[in-house]
Motif scaffolding. Structure first.
Motif, PDB file in Angstrom:
ATOM      1  N   ILE A 160       7.488   9.262  -1.442  1.00 16.37           N
ATOM      2  CA  ILE A 160       6.779   7.963  -1.488  1.00 16.37           C
ATOM      3  C   ILE A 160       7.200   7.184  -0.538  1.00 16.37           C
ATOM      4  O   ILE A 160       8.400   6.761  -0.174  1.00 16.37           O
TER       5      ILE A 160
ATOM      6  N   THR B  20       7.780  -0.829   6.572  1.00 13.19           N
ATOM      7  CA  THR B  20       7.503   0.468   5.578  1.00 13.19           C
ATOM      8  C   THR B  20       8.799   0.836   4.978  1.00 13.19           C
ATOM      9  O   THR B  20       9.837   1.011   5.620  1.00 13.19           O
TER      10      THR B  20
ATOM     11  N   PHE C 206       1.982   5.077  -8.568  1.00 12.65           N
ATOM     12  CA  PHE C 206       1.747   6.430  -8.431  1.00 12.65           C
ATOM     13  C   PHE C 206       1.653   7.247  -9.657  1.00 12.65           C
ATOM     14  O   PHE C 206       2.112   6.973 -10.835  1.00 12.65           O
TER      15      PHE C 206
ATOM     16  N   SER D 146       0.636  -1.155   0.123  1.00  3.34           N
ATOM     17  CA  SER D 146      -0.041  -0.115  -0.122  1.00  3.34           C
ATOM     18  C   SER D 146       0.778   1.113   0.151  1.00  3.34           C
ATOM     19  O   SER D 146       1.664   1.513   0.987  1.00  3.34           O
ATOM     20  N   GLY D 147       0.745   2.263  -0.983  1.00  5.17           N
ATOM     21  CA  GLY D 147       1.638   3.270  -0.900  1.00  5.17           C
ATOM     22  C   GLY D 147       0.959   4.568  -0.810  1.00  5.17           C
ATOM     23  O   GLY D 147      -0.358   4.681  -0.981  1.00  5.17           O
ATOM     24  N   TYR D 148       1.776   5.470  -0.422  1.00  2.00           N
ATOM     25  CA  TYR D 148       1.036   6.758  -0.027  1.00  2.00           C
ATOM     26  C   TYR D 148       2.425   7.814   0.055  1.00  2.00           C
ATOM     27  O   TYR D 148       3.419   7.531  -0.040  1.00  2.00           O
ATOM     28  N   LYS D 149       1.863   8.998   0.058  1.00  2.00           N
ATOM     29  CA  LYS D 149       2.892  10.015   0.204  1.00  2.00           C
ATOM     30  C   LYS D 149       2.902  10.829   1.214  1.00  2.00           C
ATOM     31  O   LYS D 149       1.950  11.079   1.997  1.00  2.00           O
ATOM     32  N   VAL D 150       4.061  11.452   1.873  1.00  2.00           N
ATOM     33  CA  VAL D 150       4.059  12.183   2.962  1.00  2.00           C
ATOM     34  C   VAL D 150       5.044  13.509   2.574  1.00  2.00           C
ATOM     35  O   VAL D 150       6.293  13.135   2.363  1.00  2.00           O
TER      36      VAL D 150
ATOM     37  N   VAL E 196       5.919   3.028   1.047  1.00  2.00           N
ATOM     38  CA  VAL E 196       5.143   1.768   0.748  1.00  2.00           C
ATOM     39  C   VAL E 196       5.224   1.145   2.219  1.00  2.00           C
ATOM     40  O   VAL E 196       6.106   0.452   2.319  1.00  2.00           O
ATOM     41  N   ASP E 197       3.974   0.684   2.544  1.00  3.21           N
ATOM     42  CA  ASP E 197       3.432  -0.288   3.402  1.00  3.21           C
ATOM     43  C   ASP E 197       3.843  -1.871   2.778  1.00  3.21           C
ATOM     44  O   ASP E 197       3.001  -1.979   1.944  1.00  3.21           O
TER      45      ASP E 197
END
Length: 86
Positions: free
Chosen positions: A20, A54, A86, A12-16, A22-23
Motif C-alpha cells: 500500500i 508519497t 482499502f 489517494s491510495g494505491y497498491k504496487v 498513499v499520495d
C-alpha cells in the motif's frame, strides 16, 4: 480538536505489488509539515515540503488509513483528517 488552520489535505491510495502506497497532497504547498498516520507522527527526514509526499506504508491487505498534516513551525496548525480505505 482544533479546526483546520488553513491547510487542506487530500490523499489517494494505491497498491504496487500488493503493498500500500498513499499520495498526500496539501496546500498551501509552501508549508513544511509533520505527517501523522493513524495518529502517529511519521519520522521523515527532511520534513516534507512542496505540497506532496508519497507514504510507502510497507503494509499489505486492507484497512483504514487516516492522515493529518501539521505545520512544522506551528504544531497546532493542522489540516483536516483525510482517510483512505482499502
Amino acid at each position: 480538536a482544533l479546526p483546520p488552520a488553513g491547510i487542506t489535505l487530500s490523499t489517494s491510495g494505491y497498491k504496487v505489488k500488493g503493498k500500500i502506497f498513499v499520495d498526500l497532497t496539501w496546500s498551501p504547498s509552501a508549508t513544511t509539515v509533520d505527517i501523522y498516520f493513524n495518529g502517529n507522527l511519521l519520522t521523515i527526514n527532511p520534513s516534507p515540503t512542496g505540497g506532496s509526499y508519497t507514504h510507502e506504508t510497507g503494509l499489505k491487505g486492507g484497512g483504514t488509513f487516516t492522515y493529518r498534516v501539521c505545520d512544522k513551525d506551528v504544531p497546532t496548525a493542522c489540516s483536516n483528517d483525510s482517510t483512505v480505505v482499502f
